[in-house]
Write a protein that holds these residues in place. Structure first.
Motif, PDB file in Angstrom:
ATOM      1  N   SER A  87      48.022  49.522   7.142  1.00  0.00           N
ATOM      2  CA  SER A  87      47.097  49.420   8.262  1.00  0.00           C
ATOM      3  C   SER A  87      46.473  50.785   8.569  1.00  0.00           C
ATOM      4  N   GLU A  90      43.950  51.623   5.847  1.00  0.00           N
ATOM      5  CA  GLU A  90      42.726  50.848   6.014  1.00  0.00           C
ATOM      6  C   GLU A  90      41.839  51.451   7.109  1.00  0.00           C
ATOM      7  N   GLN A  91      42.460  51.924   8.183  1.00  0.00           N
ATOM      8  CA  GLN A  91      41.704  52.591   9.249  1.00  0.00           C
ATOM      9  C   GLN A  91      41.069  53.876   8.722  1.00  0.00           C
ATOM     10  N   ARG A  93      40.110  54.499   5.742  1.00  0.00           N
ATOM     11  CA  ARG A  93      38.986  54.158   4.863  1.00  0.00           C
ATOM     12  C   ARG A  93      37.683  54.090   5.643  1.00  0.00           C
ATOM     13  N   CYS A 145      47.881  49.700  -0.864  1.00  0.00           N
ATOM     14  CA  CYS A 145      46.643  49.118  -1.409  1.00  0.00           C
ATOM     15  C   CYS A 145      46.800  47.620  -1.665  1.00  0.00           C
ATOM     16  N   ILE A 148      46.824  45.703   1.668  1.00  0.00           N
ATOM     17  CA  ILE A 148      45.465  45.584   2.205  1.00  0.00           C
ATOM     18  C   ILE A 148      44.714  44.444   1.517  1.00  0.00           C
ATOM     19  N   LYS A 149      44.902  44.317   0.213  1.00  0.00           N
ATOM     20  CA  LYS A 149      44.207  43.274  -0.568  1.00  0.00           C
ATOM     21  C   LYS A 149      44.909  41.917  -0.496  1.00  0.00           C
TER      22      LYS A 149
END
Length: 156
Positions: A87, A90-91, A93, A145, A148-149
């Motif tokens: 998490s 992802e933030q 990114r 990773c 996230i996917k």
């Protein structure tokens, strides 16, 4: 977002080298990822711990750009569960152009590196060798990773 791991000193254990290479290649399927190795200092017997940290810190800071988001892997950093790391990543990114993780030398980081850092992350309350931290970190970054996917690598 480009992601880089800066490490001080080369990895010597062939099993760790193979594992790090495997996870690095896997991470590359999700985002641009590279590892930069700063050579170990020479003649360290004549240097104090502080002088070693200072010299390593200068080398680290040369590789960091003003716009980089710098995250130190440090025993006093924030600990994440794997899903929390995903998490967090992802933030990042959405907010970072280049995310730079740094694993310091045997004595840690100079004050200048701490001052430049945006955040600190700890992989565990336990102590691992710097060689092992590289493998554990690359595996966790790969795991993040896949989380996230929504891929099946990670199990709750």
């Amino acid at each position: 977002m480009k992601t880089e791991l800066i490490v001080v000193g080369r990895t010597v254990n062939k099993h760790f080298i193979a594992g790090i290479a495997d996870y690095s290649e896997r991470i590359g399927h999700y985002m641009p990822f590279s590892i930069t190795t700063i050579p170990e200092l020479k003649n360290t017997k004549s240097l104090t711990e502080e002088q070693q940290k200072q010299a390593e810190g200068e080398q680290i800071l040369k590789l960091i750009q003003p716009s980089d988001t710098v995250v130190l892997l440090d025993e006093h950093g924030h600990e994440f569960r794997s899903v929390e790391l995903a998490s967090w990543l992802e933030q990042k990114r959405n907010t970072a152009r280049r995310l730079v993780f740094v694993i310091g030398g045997p004595y840690g980081f100079s004050q200048a590196v701490y001052s430049r850092a945006n955040e600190k992350i700890s992989l565990s309350k336990m102590t691992f060798s710097h060689q092992m931290v590289r493998l554990i970190f690359t595996e966790q970054l790969y795991r993040a990773c896949t989380i996230i996917k929504g891929e099946p690598y990670h199990h709750e």
